[in-house]
Design a protein around this motif. Structure first.
Motif, PDB file in Angstrom:
ATOM      1  N   THR A  23       0.620  -0.996   0.279  1.00  0.00           N
ATOM      2  CA  THR A  23       0.095  -0.025  -0.348  1.00  0.00           C
ATOM      3  C   THR A  23       0.885   1.284   0.530  1.00  0.00           C
ATOM      4  N   ALA A  24       1.745   1.224   0.042  1.00  0.00           N
ATOM      5  CA  ALA A  24       3.297   2.631  -0.223  1.00  0.00           C
ATOM      6  C   ALA A  24       3.128   3.210  -1.508  1.00  0.00           C
ATOM      7  N   ARG A  25       3.316   3.972  -1.773  1.00  0.00           N
ATOM      8  CA  ARG A  25       3.752   4.286  -3.060  1.00  0.00           C
ATOM      9  C   ARG A  25       5.196   3.721  -2.863  1.00  0.00           C
ATOM     10  N   PRO A  26       5.390   3.200  -4.596  1.00  0.00           N
ATOM     11  CA  PRO A  26       6.747   3.331  -4.799  1.00  0.00           C
ATOM     12  C   PRO A  26       7.293   3.803  -4.663  1.00  0.00           C
ATOM     13  N   GLU A  27       8.579   3.276  -4.546  1.00  0.00           N
ATOM     14  CA  GLU A  27      10.653   4.048  -4.346  1.00  0.00           C
ATOM     15  C   GLU A  27      10.375   4.943  -5.398  1.00  0.00           C
ATOM     16  N   GLY A  28      10.551   6.123  -4.939  1.00  0.00           N
ATOM     17  CA  GLY A  28      11.421   6.623  -7.264  1.00  0.00           C
ATOM     18  C   GLY A  28      10.214   7.648  -7.212  1.00  0.00           C
ATOM     19  N   ALA A  29       8.731   7.405  -6.852  1.00  0.00           N
ATOM     20  CA  ALA A  29       8.021   8.174  -7.085  1.00  0.00           C
ATOM     21  C   ALA A  29       7.801   9.340  -6.511  1.00  0.00           C
ATOM     22  N   GLY A  30       8.522   9.748  -5.667  1.00  0.00           N
ATOM     23  CA  GLY A  30       8.277  11.059  -5.034  1.00  0.00           C
ATOM     24  C   GLY A  30       7.619  11.324  -3.696  1.00  0.00           C
ATOM     25  N   PRO A  31       8.056  11.747  -3.028  1.00  0.00           N
ATOM     26  CA  PRO A  31       7.019  11.317  -1.593  1.00  0.00           C
ATOM     27  C   PRO A  31       5.561  12.087  -1.959  1.00  0.00           C
ATOM     28  N   ARG A  32       4.649  11.327  -1.080  1.00  0.00           N
ATOM     29  CA  ARG A  32       3.221  11.867  -1.169  1.00  0.00           C
ATOM     30  C   ARG A  32       3.645  12.774  -0.385  1.00  0.00           C
ATOM     31  N   LEU A  33       3.536  13.140   0.815  1.00  0.00           N
ATOM     32  CA  LEU A  33       3.454  14.491   1.593  1.00  0.00           C
ATOM     33  C   LEU A  33       4.827  15.019   1.567  1.00  0.00           C
ATOM     34  N   ALA A  34       4.857  16.468   1.093  1.00  0.00           N
ATOM     35  CA  ALA A  34       6.112  17.482   1.419  1.00  0.00           C
ATOM     36  C   ALA A  34       5.388  18.862   2.334  1.00  0.00           C
ATOM     37  N   LEU A  35       7.256  18.750   2.527  1.00  0.00           N
ATOM     38  CA  LEU A  35       7.169  20.615   3.138  1.00  0.00           C
ATOM     39  C   LEU A  35       6.938  21.318   1.600  1.00  0.00           C
ATOM     40  N   ALA A  36       7.246  22.978   1.627  1.00  0.00           N
ATOM     41  CA  ALA A  36       6.867  23.858   0.438  1.00  0.00           C
ATOM     42  C   ALA A  36       8.755  23.893   0.378  1.00  0.00           C
ATOM     43  N   ASP A  37       9.800  23.651   0.914  1.00  0.00           N
ATOM     44  CA  ASP A  37      11.132  23.429   0.695  1.00  0.00           C
ATOM     45  C   ASP A  37      11.414  22.249   0.514  1.00  0.00           C
ATOM     46  N   GLY A  38      10.968  21.418  -0.308  1.00  0.00           N
ATOM     47  CA  GLY A  38      10.346  19.595  -0.420  1.00  0.00           C
ATOM     48  C   GLY A  38      11.173  18.467   0.425  1.00  0.00           C
ATOM     49  N   MET A  39      10.749  19.016   1.627  1.00  0.00           N
ATOM     50  CA  MET A  39      11.344  17.584   3.003  1.00  0.00           C
ATOM     51  C   MET A  39       9.944  16.950   2.728  1.00  0.00           C
ATOM     52  N   ALA A  40      10.162  15.319   2.898  1.00  0.00           N
ATOM     53  CA  ALA A  40       9.480  14.058   2.586  1.00  0.00           C
ATOM     54  C   ALA A  40       8.641  14.439   4.391  1.00  0.00           C
ATOM     55  N   VAL A  41       7.467  15.105   4.590  1.00  0.00           N
ATOM     56  CA  VAL A  41       6.716  14.552   5.631  1.00  0.00           C
ATOM     57  C   VAL A  41       5.875  12.945   5.160  1.00  0.00           C
ATOM     58  N   ALA A  42       6.112  12.500   6.371  1.00  0.00           N
ATOM     59  CA  ALA A  42       5.708  10.757   6.967  1.00  0.00           C
ATOM     60  C   ALA A  42       3.963  10.452   7.218  1.00  0.00           C
ATOM     61  N   ALA A  43       3.638  10.155   6.817  1.00  0.00           N
ATOM     62  CA  ALA A  43       1.895   9.957   7.397  1.00  0.00           C
ATOM     63  C   ALA A  43       1.744   9.479   8.522  1.00  0.00           C
ATOM     64  N   GLY A  44       1.466   9.146   9.779  1.00  0.00           N
ATOM     65  CA  GLY A  44       1.774   8.692  10.969  1.00  0.00           C
ATOM     66  C   GLY A  44       0.247   7.658  10.313  1.00  0.00           C
ATOM     67  N   PHE A  45       1.161   6.035  10.574  1.00  0.00           N
ATOM     68  CA  PHE A  45       0.372   4.611  10.478  1.00  0.00           C
ATOM     69  C   PHE A  45      -0.437   4.777   9.282  1.00  0.00           C
ATOM     70  N   GLY A  46       0.729   5.381   7.851  1.00  0.00           N
ATOM     71  CA  GLY A  46      -0.095   5.317   6.759  1.00  0.00           C
ATOM     72  C   GLY A  46      -0.515   6.387   5.856  1.00  0.00           C
ATOM     73  N   VAL A  47      -1.813   7.534   6.800  1.00  0.00           N
ATOM     74  CA  VAL A  47      -2.548   8.242   7.047  1.00  0.00           C
ATOM     75  C   VAL A  47      -2.251   8.920   6.598  1.00  0.00           C
ATOM     76  N   GLY A  48      -1.794   9.479   7.939  1.00  0.00           N
ATOM     77  CA  GLY A  48      -1.437  11.070   8.718  1.00  0.00           C
ATOM     78  C   GLY A  48      -2.545  12.228   8.476  1.00  0.00           C
ATOM     79  N   GLY A  49      -3.787  11.744   9.236  1.00  0.00           N
ATOM     80  CA  GLY A  49      -4.926  12.386   9.144  1.00  0.00           C
ATOM     81  C   GLY A  49      -5.523  13.747  10.223  1.00  0.00           C
ATOM     82  N   PHE A  50      -4.100  13.996  10.564  1.00  0.00           N
ATOM     83  CA  PHE A  50      -4.328  14.698  11.217  1.00  0.00           C
ATOM     84  C   PHE A  50      -4.119  16.392  10.294  1.00  0.00           C
ATOM     85  N   ALA A  51      -4.950  16.757   8.845  1.00  0.00           N
ATOM     86  CA  ALA A  51      -4.539  16.896   7.944  1.00  0.00           C
ATOM     87  C   ALA A  51      -5.814  17.564   6.951  1.00  0.00           C
ATOM     88  N   SER A  52      -6.121  18.772   6.077  1.00  0.00           N
ATOM     89  CA  SER A  52      -7.314  18.542   5.780  1.00  0.00           C
ATOM     90  C   SER A  52      -7.498  18.067   4.839  1.00  0.00           C
TER      91      SER A  52
END
Ligand code: NAD
Ligand code: ZN
Ligand code: ZN
Length: 392
Positions: free
Chosen positions: A111-140
């Motif tokens: 269920t994870a994104r294949p490696e090399g496809a870039g992060p699902r979530l990122a900060l404005a500077d491009g830093m990857a953000v992890a989705a907690g428990f694969g969801v990252g639900g405290f977000a809009s």
């Protein structure tokens, strides 16, 4: 289209939580983008906050919302659908998944994104953000795999649908799938928070004869009685032994006691009852785990749901607590759910008035309240706190 989300970010430096803007990628392949309308605050999020992290993480995993975009390989949901989102990772094609036992999927990494496809979530500077428990639900917005998303009826309020993603899936599933409680059996539930109240509702659905609710917080015991517990034990001020005696006394089923007050085979006195058929531990502590096992009758089974700190050890006298009284002990994760079967079932039961999800919602708050809502779990909260204000 990628979207900008407002999110609660857990920063690795010091573990503080702050609101931040996060870029959520457009969905690729089997991914689904969901606008979050409600997300529950589960005790597992508090555990997550306490774990070490190497980069920024968005906690939160008990989500309901509306599908805003789907990847080219998604046919199960469409834009505009109301959905519940779960953390359960299952591939859908291994031997366990195809035999309906996706809770023991052999390839959950699918269920994870294949490696090399870039992060699902990122900060404005491009830093990857992890989705907690694969969801990252405290977000809009969240971006998850299609197997984590199940359509729910639009008539089900979002704050109730969110509970289907974890608390209800876990609690009701533990009873129906994990323990397979039979009509007339007796049950004790230690820990009557968001998940424990769902265990109680599951026990009602299963037709349990006695449902004993135990908590340190009298408010939680009262909430348990309001959703179907037949007896409550407030354990505040009781020793572990007194708690077990009180549970066994409250769990006596008519006609099932041992007359005369002799000791039973498992060492319990008849005055305290012969013990219960099932004990659900929904706290995650060695002390309550022992109490769960010692509350059981001969041949009873303990079902461990509460998450323990890795390395937590629980002392049991294997001869007197387990072998002689022939008790079983099993761990149950996410209610041994078959997600596409169980989420619609529980939604149907909720709409039919047989699963009272409304009563499980303690209060509704906004995204900015998440840090205080998580902290409040340490001292005990009545019902589930659900975030329903996702944008400022
Ligand atoms: N196994 C799984 O799949 C799964 C899924 C979800 C949550 N969990 C875990 O289940 C546990 C409960 O989650 P929750 O969201 O309901 O938490 P919660 O904080 O809402 O509820 C916990 C309850 O336990 C009570 N409690 C604490 N110490 C106690 C004690 N010594 N005796 C009796 N009661 C006590 C608290 O007063 C509270 O009411 C957590 O450990 C969570 O991580 C496991
Ligand atoms: Zn949870
Ligand atoms: Zn699988």
């Amino acid at each position: 289209m990628s979207v900008e989300a407002r999110a609660v970010l857990l920063c690795p430096d010091g573990g503080d939580l702050r609101l931040a803007s996060v870029l959520v990628s457009e969905p690729l392949g089997a991914e689904v983008q969901v606008e979050v309308r409600a997300v529950g605050v589960c005790h597992s999020d508090l555990h997550l906050v306490g774990f070490p992290h190497t980069g920024p993480v968005i906690p939160g995993h008990e989500v309901a919302g509306v599908v805003t975009a789907v990847g080219p390989d998604v046919a199960s949901v469409a834009v505009g659908d109301h959905v519940a989102v779960t953390l359960v990772a299952w591939c859908g094609s291994c031997a366990a998944c195809v035999s309906g036992q996706s809770y023991r999927c052999e390839n959950p990494g699918a269920t994870a994104r294949p490696e090399g496809a870039g992060p699902r979530l990122a900060l404005a500077d491009g830093m990857a953000v992890a989705a907690g428990f694969g969801v990252g639900g405290f977000a809009s917005y969240v971006l998850v795999h299609r197997n984590q998303v199940v359509r729910v009826p639009s008539s089900l309020p979002f704050e109730q649908a969110a509970l289907l993603g974890c608390g209800t899936l876990t609690g009701v599933g533990a009873v129906l799938n994990g323990a397979r409680v039979e009509a007339g059996e007796s049950v004790v539930v230690l820990g009557c928070g968001g998940v424990g109240l769902s265990v109680i509702q599951g026990a009602v659905l299963a037709g349990a004869s006695r449902i004993v609710a135990v908590d340190l917080n009298q408010g939680a015991v009262d909430a348990a009685l309001s959703v179907g517990a037949t007896a409550g034990v407030c354990a505040a001020g009781l020793s572990p032994e007194e708690t077990v005696e009180a549970i066994r006394a409250a769990g006596v089923v008519a006609g099932a006691g041992v007359p005369g007050g002799e000791a039973n085979a498992d060492g319990g006195s008849a005055a305290g009852g012969v013990g219960l058929d099932h004990a659900f531990e929904v706290v995650g502590l060695p002390a309550t785990t022992r109490q769960a096992v010692r509350s059981l009758r001969v041949g009873g089974r303990a079902h461990l749901i509460g998450l323990h700190r890795p390395g937590n050890l629980t002392e049991l006298d294997l001869m007197l607590d387990v072998i002689q009284p022939q008790r079983g002990i099993q761990g149950i994760f996410m209610g041994q759910a078959c997600v596409p079967r169980d989420v619609p079932r529980y939604a149907e039961l909720a709409l039919a008035g047989r699963l009272d999800l409304g009563r499980l919602v303690g209060s509704t708050v906004s995204l900015g309240d998440v840090p205080s809502a998580l902290a409040a779990l340490r001292s005990g909260v009545v019902g589930r706190t659900v975030v329903t204000e996702l944008v400022a």
